[in-house]
Design a protein around this motif. Structure first.
Motif, mmCIF file in Angstrom:
data_model
loop_
_atom_site.group_PDB
_atom_site.id
_atom_site.type_symbol
_atom_site.label_atom_id
_atom_site.label_comp_id
_atom_site.label_asym_id
_atom_site.label_seq_id
_atom_site.Cartn_x
_atom_site.Cartn_y
_atom_site.Cartn_z
ATOM 1 N N PRO A 127 -2.547 -3.748 2.191
ATOM 2 C CA PRO A 127 -3.799 -3.547 2.374
ATOM 3 C C PRO A 127 -4.614 -4.016 1.045
ATOM 4 C CG PRO A 127 -2.649 -1.424 2.215
ATOM 5 C CD PRO A 127 -1.545 -2.624 2.576
ATOM 6 N N PRO A 128 -5.809 -4.455 1.198
ATOM 7 C CA PRO A 128 -6.345 -4.984 0.036
ATOM 8 C C PRO A 128 -6.595 -4.092 -1.179
ATOM 9 C CG PRO A 128 -7.994 -5.322 1.929
ATOM 10 C CD PRO A 128 -6.887 -4.236 2.156
ATOM 11 N N PRO A 129 -6.616 -2.714 -1.407
ATOM 12 C CA PRO A 129 -6.519 -1.818 -2.536
ATOM 13 C C PRO A 129 -5.102 -2.086 -3.360
ATOM 14 C CG PRO A 129 -7.411 -0.409 -0.769
ATOM 15 C CD PRO A 129 -6.938 -1.988 -0.129
ATOM 16 N N LEU A 130 -4.110 -2.456 -2.283
ATOM 17 C CA LEU A 130 -2.823 -2.412 -2.973
ATOM 18 C C LEU A 130 -2.435 -3.978 -3.456
ATOM 19 C CD1 LEU A 130 -0.601 -0.449 -0.522
ATOM 20 C CD2 LEU A 130 -1.361 0.032 -2.911
ATOM 21 N N ALA A 131 -3.262 -4.775 -2.603
ATOM 22 C CA ALA A 131 -2.676 -6.170 -2.751
ATOM 23 C C ALA A 131 -3.539 -6.859 -3.987
ATOM 24 C CB ALA A 131 -3.265 -7.088 -1.466
ATOM 25 N N ARG A 132 -4.849 -6.469 -4.061
ATOM 26 C CA ARG A 132 -5.711 -7.060 -5.111
ATOM 27 C C ARG A 132 -4.882 -7.026 -6.673
ATOM 28 N NH1 ARG A 132 -10.238 -5.803 -2.027
ATOM 29 N NH2 ARG A 132 -10.434 -3.707 -2.927
ATOM 30 N N PRO A 133 -4.552 -5.822 -6.870
ATOM 31 C CA PRO A 133 -3.751 -5.536 -8.312
ATOM 32 C C PRO A 133 -2.812 -6.650 -8.598
ATOM 33 C CG PRO A 133 -4.114 -3.508 -7.466
ATOM 34 C CD PRO A 133 -4.549 -4.425 -6.507
ATOM 35 N N LEU A 134 -1.913 -6.827 -7.627
ATOM 36 C CA LEU A 134 -0.873 -7.716 -7.360
ATOM 37 C C LEU A 134 -1.439 -9.137 -7.606
ATOM 38 C CD1 LEU A 134 1.768 -6.131 -5.107
ATOM 39 C CD2 LEU A 134 1.640 -5.906 -7.477
ATOM 40 N N ALA A 135 -2.527 -9.450 -6.936
ATOM 41 C CA ALA A 135 -2.983 -10.633 -7.101
ATOM 42 C C ALA A 135 -3.514 -11.194 -8.200
ATOM 43 C CB ALA A 135 -4.078 -10.759 -5.703
ATOM 44 N N ARG A 136 -4.244 -10.165 -8.986
ATOM 45 C CA ARG A 136 -4.471 -10.428 -10.341
ATOM 46 C C ARG A 136 -3.475 -11.052 -11.168
ATOM 47 N NH1 ARG A 136 -7.477 -5.894 -9.696
ATOM 48 N NH2 ARG A 136 -9.651 -6.388 -8.875
ATOM 49 N N ARG A 137 -2.353 -9.986 -11.137
ATOM 50 C CA ARG A 137 -1.211 -10.208 -11.982
ATOM 51 C C ARG A 137 -0.314 -11.521 -11.713
ATOM 52 N NH1 ARG A 137 2.168 -4.433 -12.475
ATOM 53 N NH2 ARG A 137 0.507 -3.248 -13.291
ATOM 54 N N GLN A 138 -0.475 -12.094 -10.378
ATOM 55 C CA GLN A 138 0.216 -13.490 -10.103
ATOM 56 C C GLN A 138 -0.651 -14.322 -10.662
ATOM 57 O OE1 GLN A 138 3.514 -13.450 -9.150
ATOM 58 N NE2 GLN A 138 3.146 -15.447 -9.664
ATOM 59 N N ARG A 139 -1.978 -14.086 -10.364
ATOM 60 C CA ARG A 139 -2.883 -15.260 -10.670
ATOM 61 C C ARG A 139 -2.738 -15.496 -12.232
ATOM 62 N NH1 ARG A 139 -6.609 -13.069 -7.281
ATOM 63 N NH2 ARG A 139 -7.860 -12.031 -8.961
ATOM 64 N N ALA A 140 -2.437 -14.646 -12.924
ATOM 65 C CA ALA A 140 -2.407 -14.386 -14.445
ATOM 66 C C ALA A 140 -1.203 -15.210 -15.028
ATOM 67 C CB ALA A 140 -2.310 -13.167 -15.334
ATOM 68 N N VAL A 141 -0.080 -15.087 -14.160
ATOM 69 C CA VAL A 141 1.426 -15.647 -14.315
ATOM 70 C C VAL A 141 1.302 -17.023 -13.987
ATOM 71 C CG1 VAL A 141 4.041 -15.576 -13.467
ATOM 72 C CG2 VAL A 141 2.523 -13.378 -13.739
ATOM 73 N N ASN A 142 0.598 -17.464 -13.011
ATOM 74 C CA ASN A 142 0.383 -18.496 -12.659
ATOM 75 C C ASN A 142 -0.295 -19.554 -13.747
ATOM 76 O OD1 ASN A 142 2.009 -18.321 -10.207
ATOM 77 N ND2 ASN A 142 0.160 -18.454 -9.119
ATOM 78 N N ALA A 143 -1.400 -19.019 -14.238
ATOM 79 C CA ALA A 143 -2.162 -19.432 -15.253
ATOM 80 C C ALA A 143 -1.336 -19.833 -16.415
ATOM 81 C CB ALA A 143 -3.354 -18.615 -15.747
ATOM 82 N N VAL A 144 -0.424 -18.894 -16.781
ATOM 83 C CA VAL A 144 0.502 -19.092 -18.124
ATOM 84 C C VAL A 144 1.340 -20.285 -17.534
ATOM 85 C CG1 VAL A 144 2.349 -18.294 -19.242
ATOM 86 C CG2 VAL A 144 0.265 -16.676 -19.035
#
Length: 279
Positions: A127-144
């Motif tokens: 669900p979005p409240p759980l998915a969004r924090p993980l999405a932010r983290r993975q986007r940051a990893v991918n940017a690195v």
């Protein structure tokens, strides 16, 4: 053309080969790719150092030394999802670790293979409240990973793109790891990029799987056994913080200030990118 005689894989379960079982062992995209790197009839020396559950510190502190000792001409570094699933997640630490790994491998003469990966919350349908924090983290990893791939001229795959994430035929029953078809697709994509650089001289791996795809029963069985065990292992470490992150998501959503969390993540990412060592 340059020939590859030694290929080493570093990382976690994605590179260990989870989802592609052959003769009671994980095979994976790395082994499939190694077959396509043959120069004439000579096989490429292939070593898979990836371990299920590995995080960036495992790659930097354990796998890197083992890889350097093998003096590979080609080395893959794909890791980070497990970091996002821990309460200790720190994008700055991850960036510095991966920078050192890439710098030492490239400095030893290895061509690097890298990939950005989809966030687990999306793949699991959280669900979005759980998915969004993980999405932010993975986007940051991918940017690195993107930044390091450019710095070290890595052969890079965008595995977070819809062509990969929306094709369910590529993924195993757990929705987190490629199935055999997916591992073959990853190997084939890397092979094409390496061929363009003159580093892949053999035939590409067949895209067609040799094993039958997982059935609905397989998926249910995984959820009832290995899937349950996976959740239990993660609950003690991640779940308390993830619930706190979800609560923050809900509070900011109700207040109309969700952009604050995005801005905070972007600030942390920017600081991490600036702090990475320069070549």
């Amino acid at each position: 053309m340059r020939a590859v005689s030694r290929f080493v894989v570093l990382g976690d379960s994605f590179s260990e080969g989870v989802g592609d079982r052959v003769a009671a062992r994980w095979r994976g995209w790395g082994a499939l790719l190694a077959e396509g790197l043959r120069n004439g009839g000579e096989a490429v020396g292939f070593t898979n150092l990836a371990v299920s559950g590995a995080q960036s510190h495992d790659v930097a502190e354990t796998q890197l030394a083992a890889a350097l000792a093998l003096r590979p001409e080609l080395a893959s570094v794909v890791v980070g999802v497990n970091d996002t699933l821990r309460r200790t997640f720190d994008i700055g630490l991850l960036a510095r670790r991966l920078d050192r790994v890439c710098a030492e491998l490239a400095g030893a003469g290895a061509v690097l293979l890298t990939a950005c990966l989809p966030d687990p919350g999306r793949m699991l349908g959280l669900p979005p409240p759980l998915a969004r924090p993980l999405a932010r983290r993975q986007r940051a990893v991918n940017a690195v990973v993107h930044a390091l791939s450019e710095r070290y001229d890595a052969v890079h795959l965008h595995l977070d793109a819809p062509v990969w994430t929306e094709d369910r035929a590529l993924w195993s029953a757990d929705r987190l790891h490629p199935g055999e078809r997916g591992h073959r697709a990853v190997a084939g994509a890397f092979h094409r990029l390496l061929r363009d650089r003159g580093l892949a001289h053999g035939a590409p791996p067949s895209p067609e799987p040799e094993q039958p795809p997982p059935t609905r029963t397989d998926a249910v069985l995984w959820l009832a056994t290995a899937g349950t065990a996976w959740v239990v292992r993660r609950c003690g470490d991640l779940l308390p913080q993830l619930l706190a992150l979800a609560a923050a998501e809900l509070r900011h959503s109700a207040a109309g200030t969700g952009a604050v969390l995005d801005a905070r993540a972007e600030k942390d990412l920017g600081r991490a990118l600036r702090a990475m060592t320069r070549p």
